[in-house]
Design a protein around this motif. Structure first.
Motif, PDB file in Angstrom:
ATOM      1  N   PHE A  96       0.826  -1.209   0.000  1.00  0.00           N
ATOM      2  CA  PHE A  96       0.000   0.000   0.000  1.00  0.00           C
ATOM      3  C   PHE A  96       0.861   1.260   0.000  1.00  0.00           C
ATOM      4  O   PHE A  96       0.545   2.234  -0.684  1.00  0.00           O
ATOM      5  CB  PHE A  96      -0.922   0.000   1.218  1.00  0.00           C
ATOM      6  CG  PHE A  96      -2.070  -0.963   1.109  1.00  0.00           C
ATOM      7  CD1 PHE A  96      -3.177  -0.668   0.339  1.00  0.00           C
ATOM      8  CD2 PHE A  96      -2.042  -2.173   1.788  1.00  0.00           C
ATOM      9  CE1 PHE A  96      -4.247  -1.546   0.242  1.00  0.00           C
ATOM     10  CE2 PHE A  96      -3.100  -3.066   1.698  1.00  0.00           C
ATOM     11  CZ  PHE A  96      -4.200  -2.752   0.916  1.00  0.00           C
ATOM     12  N   ARG A 126      -7.621   1.513   4.030  1.00  0.00           N
ATOM     13  CA  ARG A 126      -7.247   0.144   3.636  1.00  0.00           C
ATOM     14  C   ARG A 126      -8.352  -0.854   3.977  1.00  0.00           C
ATOM     15  O   ARG A 126      -8.094  -2.010   4.321  1.00  0.00           O
ATOM     16  CB  ARG A 126      -5.932  -0.274   4.300  1.00  0.00           C
ATOM     17  CG  ARG A 126      -4.772   0.635   3.944  1.00  0.00           C
ATOM     18  CD  ARG A 126      -3.471   0.170   4.566  1.00  0.00           C
ATOM     19  NE  ARG A 126      -2.404   1.132   4.347  1.00  0.00           N
ATOM     20  CZ  ARG A 126      -1.166   0.985   4.802  1.00  0.00           C
ATOM     21  NH1 ARG A 126      -0.849  -0.075   5.513  1.00  0.00           N
ATOM     22  NH2 ARG A 126      -0.260   1.913   4.564  1.00  0.00           N
ATOM     23  N   TYR A 177      -9.521  -0.969  -2.347  1.00  0.00           N
ATOM     24  CA  TYR A 177      -9.408  -0.559  -0.948  1.00  0.00           C
ATOM     25  C   TYR A 177      -9.530   0.963  -0.865  1.00  0.00           C
ATOM     26  O   TYR A 177      -9.100   1.680  -1.771  1.00  0.00           O
ATOM     27  CB  TYR A 177      -8.067  -0.991  -0.347  1.00  0.00           C
ATOM     28  CG  TYR A 177      -7.895  -2.487  -0.220  1.00  0.00           C
ATOM     29  CD1 TYR A 177      -8.147  -3.137   0.978  1.00  0.00           C
ATOM     30  CD2 TYR A 177      -7.471  -3.249  -1.305  1.00  0.00           C
ATOM     31  CE1 TYR A 177      -7.985  -4.516   1.098  1.00  0.00           C
ATOM     32  CE2 TYR A 177      -7.307  -4.617  -1.195  1.00  0.00           C
ATOM     33  CZ  TYR A 177      -7.567  -5.243   0.006  1.00  0.00           C
ATOM     34  OH  TYR A 177      -7.403  -6.602   0.117  1.00  0.00           O
ATOM     35  N   TYR A 235       0.010  -3.019  -6.777  1.00  0.00           N
ATOM     36  CA  TYR A 235      -0.802  -1.977  -6.158  1.00  0.00           C
ATOM     37  C   TYR A 235      -0.705  -0.685  -6.963  1.00  0.00           C
ATOM     38  O   TYR A 235       0.394  -0.269  -7.345  1.00  0.00           O
ATOM     39  CB  TYR A 235      -0.327  -1.683  -4.732  1.00  0.00           C
ATOM     40  CG  TYR A 235      -0.564  -2.795  -3.736  1.00  0.00           C
ATOM     41  CD1 TYR A 235      -1.649  -2.756  -2.860  1.00  0.00           C
ATOM     42  CD2 TYR A 235       0.309  -3.875  -3.642  1.00  0.00           C
ATOM     43  CE1 TYR A 235      -1.859  -3.752  -1.933  1.00  0.00           C
ATOM     44  CE2 TYR A 235       0.115  -4.884  -2.716  1.00  0.00           C
ATOM     45  CZ  TYR A 235      -0.977  -4.816  -1.863  1.00  0.00           C
ATOM     46  OH  TYR A 235      -1.182  -5.808  -0.952  1.00  0.00           O
TER      47      TYR A 235
END
Length: 256
Positions: A31, A94, A90, A54
């Protein structure tokens, strides 16, 4: 002459328009390292089978998010079996947002050369209760991961094409007199000291203060807590030992 020149310019414009919407945005493996993706643009990248990929993108209240990912797999001769991929969305906290539309999971057989994944979560809202998991405005993440990859196929090259579009939502979003004060943006520079005249591009999170109780004292926490609980346990153990001795000892008779 003028017509030919105009036609040539139109042809160049039509040819250049799709290319300008393509960009090479490297994905991150977490993330905090997610690649920054612009909504409405198409990004392409070469990765390896089995990697977690990501990307992050912004979304405002009242918008519907649609993420699409196309994967070009290695030739079937180089693969040993089927592979399954999954796409997930997300929010800034998150929290995984469920896909209400789209093909979130797709399995490719050994003969398949491509896999397509799509996900459309719920409409972004401007405010919600703290206990709710409603999507709120801010930074969003799209994650592409392989759920099942044969061990021999891990690391094979794949080509990834990702695109995220936002549009005005059709759902009736509940209105409220409350509004989220700041967008949900992850803190990427926690603890960094700002220089004079520098503005922070991250958002601080205010935690609710803990409730005070009658049994909470400063001397019971921190380094003193160990000595307090050790002394208390020693006292209780000694007290229980004396009590047990008094209950189990044999009574003496002075005149027998």
């Amino acid at each position: 002459m003028f017509a030919a020149t105009a036609a040539a310019l139109v042809g160049v414009a039509l040819f250049a328009a799709p290319a300008s919407a393509e960009q090479d945005v490297p994905p991150g493996t977490s993330f905090t390292a997610a690649g920054k993706l612009k909504t409405g643009d198409e990004a392409r990248w070469s990765a390896s089978a089995g990697e977690y990929l990501y990307w992050q993108f912004p979304a405002t209240a009242g918008k519907d998010i649609k993420a699409k990912v196309d994967l070009e797999l290695a030739p079937g001769a180089a693969r040993s079996g089927p592979v399954t991929y999954r796409i997930e969305i997300y929010d800034g906290l998150r929290r995984r947002q469920p896909c209400v539309e789209g093909n979130q999971v797709a399995a490719a057989q050994k003969t398949d050369a491509k896999v397509s994944l799509t996900c459309t979560p719920r409409t972004v809202r401007d405010w919600s209760e703290p206990w709710s998991t409603d999507p709120l405005p801010g930074t969003y993440f799209v994650r592409v991961a392989a759920m099942e990859v044969p061990e021999l196929d891990a690391g094979l090259p794949i080509k990834v094409t990702v695109r995220v579009d936002t549009k005005d939502g059709d759902d009736q979003v509940p209105t409220s007199d409350r509004q989220l004060s700041d967008p949900l943006v992850p803190i990427t520079k926690a603890g960094a000291v700002l220089q004079k005249g520098q503005s922070s591009d991250t958002r601080s999170i205010a935690w609710d203060e803990e409730e005070d109780h009658w049994y909470t004292w400063d001397w019971m926490s921190g380094p003193n807590a160990r000595w307090f609980w050790t002394a208390l346990a020693t006292f209780v153990a000694a007290l229980m030992g004396i009590l047990g001795f008094q209950l189990t000892r044999k009574k003496r008779s002075w005149f027998s």
